[in-house]
Scaffold this motif. Structure first.
Motif: not given
Ligand code: SF4
Ligand code: SF4
Lengths: 321, 95
Positions: A92-93, A96-97, A99-100, A130-131
């Motif tokens: 998850e992290e 998210r990272r 993306g950010i 996911q990425t």
């Protein structure tokens, strides 16, 4: 884009030393995000690490003279291995990272290099789904990163094998001792008062010395000599060092003058104390399984408890009967 | 890991070879070399070395591996038991 220095300043080394002794360990972190080491191009490799400053320091200092991207995850100042176990160094992290930080815009390729010890938290196929980024788990030790990068990104068997050398074990001991400090001081005080009340201050002091030696035998000597002490169980290893200690103490501190109940109590309870502290060290090792520790505790904890209670009863009985 | 071996026959690790698609991830992530890839399937070659970190199961795209993952840490287990008994949590955590 923040730029990373690859040489460690004195403040970094001092910080690492303080962290080992448990001083301000939790405040020791790096802001998460994407960093540039040297002048990376859009084709340069991307390494992922935790925002525990010691992990980050080891990674960046091993990358001297290279041009790579460093993606630092938010693990709340906890190292890769422990954070992966908790899941903060996790799928998850990482997603998210990515993306950010705008990583997809900074690099042309879609490959990430992760530490092997981060794998318990990250599902590589999920991240890919996911990425679009593909994960390679490179090496266990950051020190192997230069060789990995030079080796055409091939992991050698040595890079993939855990070690637990004398040096690696010895850096863990300060924290063990610091954590043992408070309960040890309390117990020592109680022992001194009890010993002094039953026999006299000199005997109280002898009891305290024997006890302190037992703590050191379990929390420092057993971890240091780990592979050479007989037994697979940590409690057994601790009992062996404790028994060695109390035998030496008996011979050197005039144990021939001790009463029979006191001698019996010493030989029963000191190995139990050492066994407890050695068992505690399972939290710092990299090869003890949860099921193994559970099994060992089910047998060892009641045994230790009985040994200590029985010892206390013997001393009391020897005094009053 | 040479020179170190923990208790035998305790790990909760299970491999379902029929589900395996031979991607090699498990042997890539296992820090104790528990797996080997043979005849287009993963095989457990070093069961007792497993420390139940969960890396293989987490990264197996075919969900062919099962392990009750967790940290093998006495303090952590004591704290867990105390919590289960509704005692207050004691200070130290494993990592
Ligand atoms: S990770 Fe799963 S699918 Fe891949 S080789 Fe191992 S068991 Fe087989
Ligand atoms: S749980 Fe960890 S140690 Fe055990 S087999 Fe899987 S990767 Fe290896």
């Amino acid at each position: 884009m923040p730029q990373v220095a690859t040489t460690l300043a004195f403040a970094d080394r001092l910080g690492a030393w303080k962290a080992r002794w448990g001083i301000g360990r939790l405040n020791y972190l790096v802001p998460p995000g994407l960093y540039a080491v040297g002048a990376p191009t859009p084709d340069a490799p991307v390494l992922v690490t935790a925002n525990y400053k010691m992990s980050y320091d080891i990674v960046r200092s091993s990358l001297t003279g290279r041009n790579v991207w460093l993606l630092v995850l938010e693990t709340y100042g906890i190292n890769v291995w422990c954070a992966a176990g908790k899941g903060t160094f996790g799928t998850e992290e990482l997603v998210r990272r990515i993306g950010i930080s705008g990583l997809a815009g900074a690099v042309m390729h879609r490959r990430l290099i992760l530490p092997i010890l981060g794998a318990p938290g990250v599902a590589a196929h999920e991240v890919k789904k996911q990425t679009g980024f593909t994960i390679r788990y490179a090496a266990i030790r950051a020190g192997d990163l230069p060789a990995y990068l030079d080796n055409g990104m091939v992991t050698t068997p040595a890079m993939q094998e855990l070690t637990f050398t004398l040096r690696e074990r010895s850096v863990l001991i300060p924290v063990e001792l610091v954590q043992a400090l408070k309960p040890t001081a309390l117990t020592a005080a109680v022992l001194f008062i009890a010993g002094a009340a039953l026999k006299g201050p000199a005997d109280g002091l002898t009891t305290v010395y024997a006890y302190l030696g037992a703590v050191v035998a379990g929390a420092a000597i057993a971890p240091l000599l780990l592979p050479w002490i007989p037994g697979r169980s940590f409690a057994v290893k601790g009992a062996v060092t404790g028994l060695t200690w109390i035998t030496a103490f008996y011979l050197l501190a005039g144990g021939q003058g001790w009463s029979v109940p006191a001698t019996a109590a010493a030989f029963l309870s000191i190995p139990a104390v050492s066994a407890f502290y050695a068992l505690n060290f399972t939290g710092c090792t990299n090869y003890t399984s949860r099921s193994g520790v559970k099994k060992e505790m089910r047998i060892a904890l009641p045994t230790m408890g009985c040994a200590v209670i029985f010892s206390a009863l013997m001393v009391l009985a020897g005094r009053f009967l | 890991m040479k020179g170190f071996s923990y208790l035998r026959n305790v790990a909760t690790l299970e491999l379902n070879r029929d589900a395996c698609i031979d991607c090699g991830r498990c042997s890539e992530v296992c820090p104790h070399q528990v797996f080997s890839l043979e005849e287009n399937k993963a095989r457990l070659i070093n069961f007792d070395a497993c420390m139940e970190c969960g890396a293989c199961a987490k990264n197996c795209p075919a969900a062919a591996i099962r392990v009750d993952a967790g940290v093998g840490c006495a303090t952590g287990l004591i704290n867990e038991w105390l919590r289960e008994q509704n005692f207050y949590r004691v200070s130290k955590e494993c990592c």
